[in-house]
Write a protein that holds these residues in place. Structure first.
Motif: not given
Length: 252
Positions: A127-128, A190-191, A208-209, A223-227
């Motif tokens: 968040d934020g 977030l990405v 992240f959540g 590198s990976e972004y995971v939600n």
């Protein structure tokens, strides 16, 4: 942290227990407790990335009632020697030292870096972060201000907790009135935040959540972004086995 053979690290976020009502939340709590029972067999560590509760506030001698099974299971797992790490979300950002004193679970109020088996992680609720959500960022500063917390603490818990719960369940994500959709990489903040962080330091995984939408996207070389999604509609969680990170869905 170096994972032992056949051990895994588990990640989950956005359970929002207590919403929209304790009665409707209870089946989700039961699923979560059953999941914790299942993963404790091979868990090297467990990461909870915020909004475990739809509202949480710690008075000096009082915490919100309920969630006994969830708290008891977390205590059992922690007492068995398995580390648990908790990151506050925007719904439980008023968490203080209850988890640390009662459950021996460290609580983080911002992102934190970890290294597992040589893989670097940046972990947080989310968040934020990123270029958007400016209104929330301003509101968060008010909510986390010591004066605001002191003023709220002066309210009797029966009044303060009820008021906060009423405002919290107005969230359309919990009521089901809003369908969370992928906005495209150029609009997923977030990405964008993850890509910006890569400009100064490399991470293998950004976990992240907050977004309530399970996704796993490449944001750079290795590198990976995971939600992690949520435990309202998706019941998804993350698993790192020492080599790769997977998003999994709870089996019915």
């Amino acid at each position: 942290m170096q994972l032992a053979q056949n051990k895994k690290i588990y990640f989950a976020s956005d359970q929002h227990f207590g919403a929209p009502t304790p009665e409707l939340s209870f089946p989700r709590e039961q699923k979560f407790v059953a999941w914790l029972d299942e993963i404790k067999v091979d868990a090297e560590a467990v990461f909870l990335l915020g909004d475990l509760f739809d509202f949480w506030f710690e008075y000096k001698t009082v915490v919100p009632k309920g969630f006994v099974r969830v708290l008891g299971k977390l205590a059992e797992i922690r007492d068995s020697g398995i580390p648990i790490y908790f990151f506050v979300g925007n719904h439980d950002l008023w968490m203080s030292d209850y988890f640390e004193k009662e459950l021996n679970i460290p609580v983080y109020h911002d992102n934190k870096e970890f290294t597992f088996n040589g893989k670097t992680f940046l972990i947080g609720h989310g968040d934020g972060k990123g270029p958007a959500d400016k209104g929330y960022k301003r509101m968060k500063k008010v909510f986390t201000n010591p004066i605001s917390k002191t003023l709220f603490r002066w309210l009797h818990p029966d009044i303060g907790v009820k008021l906060a719960q009423y405002l919290s369940v107005k969230n359309k994500l919990i009521s089901g009135a809003e369908d969370v959709k992928f906005l495209g990489e150029e609009n997923e903040w977030l990405v964008l935040y993850s890509k910006r962080k890569l400009e100064t330091k490399h991470y293998n995984y950004f976990v992240f959540g907050h977004r309530h939408l399970p996704m796993k996207l490449a944001v750079g070389k290795n590198s990976e972004y995971v939600n992690l999604g949520d435990w309202i509609g998706y019941f998804t969680y993350g698993v790192f086995d020492g080599k790769t990170f997977e998003l999994k869905k709870l089996e019915d």
